[in-house]
Motif scaffolding. Structure first.
Motif, PDB file in Angstrom:
ATOM      1  N   VAL A  44       0.842  -1.200   0.000  1.00  5.68           N
ATOM      2  CA  VAL A  44       0.000   0.000   0.000  1.00  5.68           C
ATOM      3  C   VAL A  44       0.870   1.240   0.000  1.00  5.68           C
ATOM      4  N   GLY A  48      -3.875   6.138  -1.974  1.00  8.32           N
ATOM      5  CA  GLY A  48      -4.725   4.975  -1.774  1.00  8.32           C
ATOM      6  C   GLY A  48      -4.283   3.759  -2.564  1.00  8.32           C
ATOM      7  N   SER A  64      -8.990   0.762  -5.125  1.00  5.93           N
ATOM      8  CA  SER A  64      -8.986   1.245  -3.742  1.00  5.93           C
ATOM      9  C   SER A  64     -10.209   2.127  -3.494  1.00  5.93           C
ATOM     10  N   THR A  66     -10.353   4.500  -1.396  1.00  7.99           N
ATOM     11  CA  THR A  66      -9.942   5.778  -0.828  1.00  7.99           C
ATOM     12  C   THR A  66      -8.814   6.399  -1.648  1.00  7.99           C
ATOM     13  N   SER A  68      -6.880   8.456  -0.087  1.00  4.40           N
ATOM     14  CA  SER A  68      -5.958   8.823   0.990  1.00  4.40           C
ATOM     15  C   SER A  68      -4.713   7.957   0.995  1.00  4.40           C
ATOM     16  N   GLU A  69      -3.628   8.529   1.443  1.00  9.33           N
ATOM     17  CA  GLU A  69      -2.371   7.807   1.605  1.00  9.33           C
ATOM     18  C   GLU A  69      -2.576   6.641   2.565  1.00  9.33           C
ATOM     19  N   LEU A  70      -2.121   5.455   2.182  1.00  2.00           N
ATOM     20  CA  LEU A  70      -2.175   4.284   3.058  1.00  2.00           C
ATOM     21  C   LEU A  70      -0.785   4.070   3.641  1.00  2.00           C
ATOM     22  N   ALA A  87      -5.141   4.494   6.837  1.00  2.16           N
ATOM     23  CA  ALA A  87      -4.978   5.693   6.016  1.00  2.16           C
ATOM     24  C   ALA A  87      -4.729   6.937   6.863  1.00  2.16           C
ATOM     25  N   VAL A  93      -9.102   0.971   5.504  1.00  4.17           N
ATOM     26  CA  VAL A  93      -9.803   0.164   4.516  1.00  4.17           C
ATOM     27  C   VAL A  93      -9.576  -1.297   4.894  1.00  4.17           C
ATOM     28  N   VAL A 104     -14.182   0.843   2.814  1.00  3.25           N
ATOM     29  CA  VAL A 104     -13.812   1.792   3.865  1.00  3.25           C
ATOM     30  C   VAL A 104     -14.419   1.284   5.156  1.00  3.25           C
TER      31      VAL A 104
END
Length: 105
Positions: A44, A48, A64, A66, A68-70, A87, A93, A104
């Protein structure tokens, strides 16, 4: 062993001493974490990004839920068959099918 990092790099090693590049190659984003569950590798990272591999050398992107950064990924549950990717604060997630699909939660 598998290690991930900047510019979508994936490195593999059979002994932990000698490493070679594996073929993620289609992303320039940073990969932050990697884990293995039931013979499947998952990585990851930024935006996302979720990558999946059955041999640690050939990787494919998984949809993904999301952008958002995982930052982390781990096997969870009583038999360690579920996956959780974090995240950030109060954001995650999850997958219960070996990383094929994510929600999510």
């Amino acid at each position: 062993d598998v290690a991930v990092g900047a510019d979508g790099s994936v490195l593999v090693s059979s002994d932990g001493l000698h490493w070679s590049a594996a073929g993620a190659g289609f992303t320039t984003g940073t990969l932050r974490a990697v884990t293995q569950i039931e013979g499947v590798w998952l990585a990851v990272g930024g935006g996302g990004l979720i990558l999946r591999s059955t041999d640690a050398r050939n990787w494919s992107a998984v949809r993904s839920p999301t952008p958002s950064e995982l930052f982390a990924i781990a096997a969870t549950g009583p038999e360690r068959t579920a996956l959780l990717a974090v995240a950030g604060v109060e954001a995650s997630v999850t997958s219960t099918d070996g990383g094929l699909t994510w929600t999510v939660g």
